[in-house]
Design a protein around this motif. Structure first.
Motif, short mmCIF file in Angstrom:
data_model
loop_
_atom_site.label_atom_id
_atom_site.label_comp_id
_atom_site.label_asym_id
_atom_site.label_seq_id
_atom_site.Cartn_x
_atom_site.Cartn_y
_atom_site.Cartn_z
N ILE A 298 0.48 -1.68 0.02
CA ILE A 298 0.06 -0.19 -0.14
C ILE A 298 0.52 1.44 0.27
O ILE A 298 0.59 2.21 -0.55
N ASN A 299 1.81 1.05 0.79
CA ASN A 299 2.44 2.17 1.03
C ASN A 299 3.98 2.95 -0.70
O ASN A 299 3.36 3.60 -0.49
N LEU A 300 4.02 1.58 -0.90
CA LEU A 300 4.60 1.71 -2.21
C LEU A 300 4.37 2.33 -3.98
O LEU A 300 4.40 3.14 -4.47
N PHE A 302 1.33 3.76 -3.05
CA PHE A 302 1.04 5.37 -3.17
C PHE A 302 2.11 6.08 -3.09
O PHE A 302 2.08 7.45 -4.18
N ARG A 305 2.24 6.48 -7.07
CA ARG A 305 1.28 7.19 -7.52
C ARG A 305 1.84 9.04 -7.83
O ARG A 305 1.41 9.47 -8.31
N GLU A 322 -5.09 1.16 -5.04
CA GLU A 322 -5.03 1.25 -4.12
C GLU A 322 -6.35 0.97 -3.38
O GLU A 322 -6.01 0.79 -2.44
N GLU A 326 -7.46 -1.49 -0.62
CA GLU A 326 -8.27 -1.43 0.35
C GLU A 326 -9.14 -2.32 0.71
O GLU A 326 -9.68 -2.08 1.67
N SER A 329 -7.40 -5.08 2.01
CA SER A 329 -7.54 -4.60 3.67
C SER A 329 -8.56 -5.08 4.69
O SER A 329 -8.94 -5.54 5.50
#
Lengths: 509, 152
Positions: A298-300, A302, A305, A322, A326, A329
């Motif tokens: 998720i971080n990567l 983000f 992007r 993303e 979500e 998750s």
């Protein structure tokens, strides 16, 4: 040889031989009497004994010498003397007395039950010259009759079904317990094949049982299924023993069947709860393995992007990525994360938590065309684990939103203080105007892994909610209608102010 | 740090005056008071690095560490405002680290970041000892994490 009329020479010879040896049947009688198994006693008109066979000696204990010329009265118990008189009256009238049950006394003083047959003895001219008694000791028969009656009563009053059959599987006896268990009366089953109560697919069992029986083997506590008269199946534990005759040949079998449906049900529940516990343990292990990489991805995505051009393709793809992440998750949190939040219980306003959840679902609510009608009258804070209550409210509200996905609707949420017999607390009502839950599904909504959402549902939302509410000492209930025009579901949650003592010591799984 | 009750130190007025001046200067020297210092700790390097990068871009001053011990070393000089730490780590777990950091910097906000969204023995133990730490569940969307950090 000259022919004689009427007789051949051989016949003639035989006739002369016969004339010499006069057939006196009385010579044959003596041994018959002497060796009879029953006491045979004869008396004359003065009621004195004139004959006393060895069986009489055996049964009464008196030797023949002792009794000859003596009255027969000593063998009659005092309270039956009148009966004795009556016998004589009838005898004098030429009557026979057949198999009359009475009591007699042995020399030892022991009395016994006897069946007496008495008949008058007459001479050639038909005059009564005495009487003969046949006294059969039936005490043994009486005792074994008694035993048999007692056993029959035991069989009949037993709770278990007790059935006996021959080696062809034909029912010979069927007790009251069997009638209660299977529904067939004894009349309906005796003479019929036992296969009547066995489901077709289990016929082979009967053959196997018969084979074992013929070999003289017992079958112990065999768990199987049988069929009742009304077609229902019933789970039973059966014990089958061979019935042998006096020569130890197997002539049939007795079966005792016990209803084990209750036990089976409990076993299944235990297995299920063990499965749940195992699943829970696995989920806990999985959670860590899945959530960390998910966090990184998720971080990567983000970060990537941020690095792309706002209107470019990469940007769009990453945005979609993303969203999908979500979703993953959310599933991971719900399916794997249903364990209790360790957040220590703190004082909160429940309406604040509800607003929290509504914010999370805001976009979904808006896009589905759902209007929210909230009335918050919870005037007091309540001590709850924030994370747990958020989970509960989230699960319930998510269901409400899903139910109104297709056609929109109204979501009513209200909170208020409630004074109840279970103690004071706060009541939350969440009502939707969605599709509703059918009456045959409704009893199962709190079951784990039960879902009406096909592949999209995890089936644990309401179950988790109930676990958490129950543990908090509260109650959760659901009412629903799936009737057109009136459909909708109402979930009511009550949380008492008082925190149950157990919660303080809750141990993690 | 003074162990109260053990030693009484007499300080001259001059000494105290100089001390206060020194502190004030130090404060003025600090460039942006508004850039909060976050110490990010996770034994999963990828998680620590990506979170660190995201928070830096969002206006935080970040130092990352991959173990409790390293984190403590860094904390000495870094003086974090926020500790954002994983719970399940080898040798020193997140709670032990949190307790240590709280001793060092009582004003620091402690956020525990867990991949196991529920109970662990470790957390319960901490609770029993009277420590209350905020818990964030992994995975969390970066925007939400930033929002959470900016709150309070």
């Amino acid at each position: 040889m000259p022919l004689h009329h009427g007789r051949s020479r051989t016949a003639h010879k035989m006739g002369r031989r016969a004339a010499k040896t006069q057939f006196d049947p009385r010579l044959h009688f003596a041994p018959i009497v002497e060796f009879s198994e029953d006491p045979i006693i004869s008396q004359d008109l003065d009621r004195r004994i004139v004959s006393w066979n060895s069986a009489a000696t055996h049964v009464f204990g008196y030797e023949a010498e002792e009794m000859m010329g003596q009255p027969i009265l000593p063998t009659v118990p005092p309270d039956l003397h009148q009966e004795h008189e009556d016998f004589h009256t009838r005898l004098s009238a030429g009557e026979r007395i057949d198999q009359h049950e009475t009591v007699r006394v042995r020399k030892s003083g022991e009395s016994f039950i006897a069946a007496v047959t008495i008949f008058p003895v007459t001479n050639d001219t038909g005059q009564i010259i005495g009487a003969t008694w046949i006294v059969r000791d039936i005490s043994y028969r009486k005792k074994s009759d008694e035993t048999r009656f007692r056993l029959a009563a035991i069989v009949d009053s037993a709770d278990d079904a007790i059935v006996s059959k021959d080696l062809n599987g034909i029912v010979k006896s069927w007790n009251e317990g069997a009638r209660r268990m299977f529904g067939y009366t004894a009349d309906e089953m005796v003479g019929q094949s036992i296969l009547r109560i066995i489901p077709e697919e289990l016929y082979y069992e009967e053959e196997e049982i018969l084979r074992k029986l013929r070999a003289g083997e017992r079958v112990d506590h065999y768990e199987t299924t049988r069929r009742k008269k009304n077609g229902e199946t019933i789970e039973v534990s059966v014990t089958i023993s061979p019935i042998k005759d006096e020569k130890s040949r197997v002539i049939g079998a007795s079966k005792i069947a016990r209803d084990i449906s209750d036990r089976k049900r409990i076993e299944r529940l235990l297995v299920q709860s063990e499965k749940l516990a195992a699943t829970g343990r696995m989920a806990a292990a999985l959670a860590h393995e899945i959530n960390n990489p998910l966090e990184s991805v998720i971080n990567l995505v983000f970060l990537a992007r941020q690095d792309t051009q706002a209107k470019g393709k990469a940007h769009t793809y990453l945005l979609t990525a993303e969203e999908e992440l979500e979703r993953v998750s959310h599933i991971a949190r719900q399916a794997l994360g249903y364990y209790r939040d360790t957040g220590a219980p703190i004082e909160v306003y429940l309406h604040a938590l509800i607003e929290n959840v509504l914010t999370v679902y805001n976009s979904k609510i808006v896009s589905a065309g759902i209007s929210v009608n909230a009335r918050f009258n919870d005037l007091q804070k309540i001590v709850v684990s924030r994370g747990e209550m958020l989970q509960v409210l989230s699960n319930v509200i998510a269901n409400a939103v899903d139910a109104m996905q297709a056609a929109g609707g109204v979501l009513h949420i209200s909170t208020r203080n409630l004074i109840s017999s279970a103690g004071d607390g706060i009541q939350i009502i969440i009502r939707d105007s969605g599709t509703g839950i059918s009456s045959d599904h409704l009893p199962k909504v709190f079951d784990p892994f039960f879902t009406t959402k096909g592949n999209l549902g995890t089936g644990i939302g309401l179950w988790v909610a109930k676990q958490l509410v129950d543990a908090r000492g509260g109650q959760i209930s659901i009412a629903s209608s799936s009737e057109k025009e009136k459909s909708g579901t109402t979930v009511t949650i009550f949380l008492p102010f008082a925190v149950p003592a157990r919660q303080a010591e809750e141990r993690p799984e | 740090m003074c162990d109260s009750g053990a030693v009484t130190i007499f300080l001259s007025d001059e000494f105290i005056h100089n001390l206060i001046e020194f502190r004030r200067e130090g404060d003025e020297k600090e460039p942006q008071r508004s850039r909060p210092r976050v110490l990010v700790v996770d034994d999963q390097k990828l998680v620590a690095d990506t979170v660190g990068e995201i928070l830096e871009a969002a206006g935080f001053d970040v130092v990352t560490a991959y173990s409790g011990h390293t984190a403590l070393e860094e904390a000495n000089g870094f003086r974090p405002d926020v500790l954002l730490s994983d719970v399940l780590m080898p040798r020193m777990n997140g709670v032990e680290l949190a307790i240590a950091i709280q001793k060092m910097h009582p004003a620091a906000r402690i956020l525990l970041f867990s991949g196991q969204a529920g109970i662990s023995e470790i957390m319960l133990e901490a609770q029993k000892q009277g420590h209350e730490f905020e818990l964030i569940a992994k995975p969390i969307h970066p925007a939400k994490l930033i929002e959470h950090l900016k709150k309070k």
